[in-house]
Design a protein around this motif. Structure first.
Motif, PDB file in Angstrom:
ATOM      1  N   GLY A 102      72.506  24.245  36.943  1.00 21.31           N
ATOM      2  CA  GLY A 102      73.302  25.026  35.939  1.00 21.31           C
ATOM      3  C   GLY A 102      73.496  26.872  35.782  1.00 21.31           C
ATOM      4  N   LYS A 103      72.817  26.954  37.297  1.00 24.78           N
ATOM      5  CA  LYS A 103      72.564  28.489  37.206  1.00 24.78           C
ATOM      6  C   LYS A 103      74.140  29.260  36.985  1.00 24.78           C
ATOM      7  CE  LYS A 103      71.272  28.288  41.436  1.00 24.78           C
ATOM      8  NZ  LYS A 103      71.307  27.022  42.180  1.00 24.78           N
ATOM      9  N   SER A 104      75.041  28.657  37.877  1.00 21.48           N
ATOM     10  CA  SER A 104      76.287  29.595  37.522  1.00 21.48           C
ATOM     11  C   SER A 104      76.998  29.859  36.170  1.00 21.48           C
ATOM     12  CB  SER A 104      77.494  29.291  38.588  1.00 21.48           C
ATOM     13  OG  SER A 104      77.443  27.946  38.630  1.00 21.48           O
ATOM     14  N   THR A 137      76.011  34.024  44.502  1.00 23.86           N
ATOM     15  CA  THR A 137      75.736  34.343  45.843  1.00 23.86           C
ATOM     16  C   THR A 137      76.152  32.912  46.581  1.00 23.86           C
ATOM     17  OG1 THR A 137      73.200  33.824  46.074  1.00 23.86           O
ATOM     18  CG2 THR A 137      74.089  36.269  45.525  1.00 23.86           C
ATOM     19  N   GLY A 138      76.114  31.933  45.999  1.00 23.47           N
ATOM     20  CA  GLY A 138      76.204  30.631  46.861  1.00 23.47           C
ATOM     21  C   GLY A 138      77.794  30.570  46.996  1.00 23.47           C
ATOM     22  N   ALA A 139      78.585  31.367  46.364  1.00 27.98           N
ATOM     23  CA  ALA A 139      80.104  31.352  46.627  1.00 27.98           C
ATOM     24  C   ALA A 139      80.273  32.095  48.053  1.00 27.98           C
ATOM     25  CB  ALA A 139      80.793  32.006  45.672  1.00 27.98           C
ATOM     26  N   LEU A 140      79.176  33.157  48.432  1.00 27.94           N
ATOM     27  CA  LEU A 140      79.529  33.671  49.522  1.00 27.94           C
ATOM     28  C   LEU A 140      78.858  32.809  50.837  1.00 27.94           C
ATOM     29  CD1 LEU A 140      77.870  37.255  48.880  1.00 27.94           C
ATOM     30  CD2 LEU A 140      80.166  36.760  49.585  1.00 27.94           C
ATOM     31  N   TYR A 141      78.296  32.002  50.601  1.00 33.03           N
ATOM     32  CA  TYR A 141      77.659  30.945  51.713  1.00 33.03           C
ATOM     33  C   TYR A 141      78.892  30.055  51.791  1.00 33.03           C
ATOM     34  CZ  TYR A 141      73.235  33.158  51.945  1.00 33.03           C
ATOM     35  OH  TYR A 141      72.186  34.158  52.294  1.00 33.03           O
ATOM     36  N   ARG A 142      79.368  29.573  50.739  1.00 30.44           N
ATOM     37  CA  ARG A 142      80.463  28.495  50.581  1.00 30.44           C
ATOM     38  C   ARG A 142      81.658  29.086  51.397  1.00 30.44           C
ATOM     39  NH1 ARG A 142      80.829  24.437  46.665  1.00 30.44           N
ATOM     40  NH2 ARG A 142      78.480  24.449  45.845  1.00 30.44           N
ATOM     41  N   THR A 143      81.974  30.439  51.301  1.00 33.61           N
ATOM     42  CA  THR A 143      83.284  31.230  51.990  1.00 33.61           C
ATOM     43  C   THR A 143      83.039  31.198  53.569  1.00 33.61           C
ATOM     44  OG1 THR A 143      83.355  32.604  50.058  1.00 33.61           O
ATOM     45  CG2 THR A 143      84.299  33.433  51.913  1.00 33.61           C
ATOM     46  N   MET A 166      75.365  43.082  51.690  1.00 31.36           N
ATOM     47  CA  MET A 166      76.466  43.014  50.476  1.00 31.36           C
ATOM     48  C   MET A 166      75.609  42.628  49.231  1.00 31.36           C
ATOM     49  SD  MET A 166      79.560  40.396  50.865  1.00 31.36           S
ATOM     50  CE  MET A 166      79.341  40.184  52.458  1.00 31.36           C
ATOM     51  N   GLN A 167      74.641  41.686  49.150  1.00 32.52           N
ATOM     52  CA  GLN A 167      74.261  41.264  47.994  1.00 32.52           C
ATOM     53  C   GLN A 167      73.439  42.158  47.318  1.00 32.52           C
ATOM     54  OE1 GLN A 167      72.678  37.160  48.378  1.00 32.52           O
ATOM     55  NE2 GLN A 167      73.123  37.414  50.554  1.00 32.52           N
ATOM     56  N   ARG A 168      72.423  43.007  48.199  1.00 31.77           N
ATOM     57  CA  ARG A 168      71.638  43.973  47.845  1.00 31.77           C
ATOM     58  C   ARG A 168      72.432  45.315  47.243  1.00 31.77           C
ATOM     59  NH1 ARG A 168      67.140  43.965  52.510  1.00 31.77           N
ATOM     60  NH2 ARG A 168      66.070  42.445  51.802  1.00 31.77           N
ATOM     61  N   ASP A 203      72.711  34.999  41.060  1.00 33.63           N
ATOM     62  CA  ASP A 203      72.138  33.704  41.338  1.00 33.63           C
ATOM     63  C   ASP A 203      72.258  33.227  42.766  1.00 33.63           C
ATOM     64  OD1 ASP A 203      74.355  31.900  41.699  1.00 33.63           O
ATOM     65  OD2 ASP A 203      74.490  31.290  39.525  1.00 33.63           O
ATOM     66  N   GLY A 204      71.162  32.598  43.310  1.00 25.85           N
ATOM     67  CA  GLY A 204      71.165  31.786  44.604  1.00 25.85           C
ATOM     68  C   GLY A 204      70.047  31.121  44.577  1.00 25.85           C
ATOM     69  N   ARG A 205      69.553  31.073  46.046  1.00 20.62           N
ATOM     70  CA  ARG A 205      68.219  30.503  46.301  1.00 20.62           C
ATOM     71  C   ARG A 205      66.916  31.345  46.732  1.00 20.62           C
ATOM     72  NH1 ARG A 205      71.935  27.729  45.298  1.00 20.62           N
ATOM     73  NH2 ARG A 205      72.295  25.612  45.824  1.00 20.62           N
ATOM     74  N   ASP A 206      67.428  32.541  47.252  1.00 19.68           N
ATOM     75  CA  ASP A 206      66.416  33.476  47.628  1.00 19.68           C
ATOM     76  C   ASP A 206      66.670  34.824  47.142  1.00 19.68           C
ATOM     77  OD1 ASP A 206      68.767  34.317  48.942  1.00 19.68           O
ATOM     78  OD2 ASP A 206      67.919  34.693  50.876  1.00 19.68           O
ATOM     79  N   ILE A 207      67.092  34.856  45.887  1.00 18.36           N
ATOM     80  CA  ILE A 207      67.487  36.235  45.348  1.00 18.36           C
ATOM     81  C   ILE A 207      66.058  36.894  44.945  1.00 18.36           C
ATOM     82  CG2 ILE A 207      68.719  37.657  43.752  1.00 18.36           C
ATOM     83  CD1 ILE A 207      70.340  35.877  45.701  1.00 18.36           C
ATOM     84  N   GLY A 208      65.085  36.066  44.392  1.00 19.08           N
ATOM     85  CA  GLY A 208      63.823  36.695  43.910  1.00 19.08           C
ATOM     86  C   GLY A 208      62.707  36.654  45.171  1.00 19.08           C
TER      87      GLY A 208
HETATM   88  O1   DC Z   1      74.744  27.628  44.636  1.00 19.81           O
HETATM   89  P1   DC Z   1      75.699  26.701  45.455  1.00 19.81           P
HETATM   90  O2   DC Z   1      75.613  25.432  45.246  1.00 19.81           O
HETATM   91  O3   DC Z   1      77.221  27.325  45.234  1.00 19.81           O
HETATM   92  O4   DC Z   1      75.297  27.081  46.886  1.00 19.81           O
HETATM   93  C1   DC Z   1      76.081  26.447  48.186  1.00 19.81           C
HETATM   94  C2   DC Z   1      74.896  26.595  49.329  1.00 19.81           C
HETATM   95  O5   DC Z   1      74.404  27.830  49.873  1.00 19.81           O
HETATM   96  C3   DC Z   1      73.638  26.035  49.040  1.00 19.81           C
HETATM   97  O6   DC Z   1      73.594  24.706  49.703  1.00 19.81           O
HETATM   98  C4   DC Z   1      72.373  26.896  49.288  1.00 19.81           C
HETATM   99  C5   DC Z   1      73.071  28.149  50.146  1.00 19.81           C
HETATM  100  N1   DC Z   1      72.649  29.149  49.301  1.00 19.81           N
HETATM  101  C6   DC Z   1      71.649  30.146  49.826  1.00 19.81           C
HETATM  102  O7   DC Z   1      70.846  29.337  50.897  1.00 19.81           O
HETATM  103  N2   DC Z   1      71.182  31.216  49.393  1.00 19.81           N
HETATM  104  C7   DC Z   1      71.891  31.622  48.445  1.00 19.81           C
HETATM  105  N3   DC Z   1      71.193  32.663  47.844  1.00 19.81           N
HETATM  106  C8   DC Z   1      72.685  31.018  47.737  1.00 19.81           C
HETATM  107  C9   DC Z   1      73.159  29.843  48.074  1.00 19.81           C
END
Ligand code: DC
Length: 223
Positions: A13-15, A32-38, A112-114, A125-130
């Protein structure tokens, strides 16, 4: 600038929560996940599968991916085209997970994120922001819930969008993505030592929001 880093597994529910919190605070919300998706979509469009049997760097050299804010809402662009809706399919999710394990891709998206957090008050929000992107964030939150809960939320979302999926498939994808995200050698998903844990298992949206707002109120008080 104030930065709130929200990390956690897929479907926590992050987003939705981050977007709502950002609106309340008057901050911009960066997904930030949207960037990886892109970036993942680029590889999908080129016909690659999740094995990514190609020269990643060469593809990235011919890729532009960026975020723009339209009426305060984030849109993502791939090679000049708005792909914000195209990145939301299950295929794009798996591909995002695959490309996000590649160091070249993470490097490609890091500055870009920084920069976004340097120039704006953000909820990111993301996976490695913190842990990696904003190690000095004003406040770090690790948002999670059980895999069953997260899969059910994602399943409902996809059904509402008319996607033809089963709960079993969504659950399987979720567990696979958790594994990929938590076990990749670079920037794996993990709670930063100084992040506040928010577990929303069994919570409705409003309860999760309340929890998050309380953590934020306490976390950025006086900063
Ligand atoms: O949050 P999401 O489901 O849209 O993220 C898509 C993929 O991107 C997810 O499998 C992990 C990756 N991701 C990442 O590695 N680091 C981030 N900061 C954000 C997402």
């Amino acid at each position: 600038m104030v930065s709130i880093a929200i990390d956690g597994p897929a479907g926590a529910g992050k987003s939705t929560l981050s977007r709502t919190v950002a609106k309340k605070l008057g901050f911009i919300y960066v997904d930030t996940g949207a960037l990886y998706r892109t970036v993942g979509l680029k590889f999908l469009n080129l016909g690659y599968d999740t094995d990514l049997n190609c020269e990643i760097g060469d593809v990235l050299n011919n890729t532009t991916a960026y975020i723009r804010f339209v009426n305060g809402e984030q849109r993502v662009f791939l090679d000049g085209n708005d792909v914000s809706d195209l990145i939301r399919t299950p295929k794009a999710s798996m591909m995002a997970s695959a490309v996000s394990a590649k160091p070249e891709v993470r490097e490609f998206l890091l500055n870009m994120q920084r920069k976004l957090a340097e120039d704006n008050n953000v909820v990111m929000d993301g996976r490695d922001i913190g842990t990696v992107v904003l190690p000095n964030a004003t406040l770090k939150i690790y948002l999670t819930a059980s895999a069953e809960d997260r899969a059910m939320r994602r399943y409902k979302e996809l059904c509402e969008k008319g996607e033809n999926v089963t709960f079993e498939d969504v659950y399987k994808d979720m567990v696979q993505r958790d594994y990929n995200d938590m076990n990749r050698p670079i920037s794996p998903l993990k709670k930063a030592d100084d992040a506040v844990l928010a577990d929303t298992t069994g919570y409705e949206f409003e309860q999760s929001l309340e929890l998050l707002l309380k953590i934020i109120e306490e976390g950025i008080k006086g900063k």
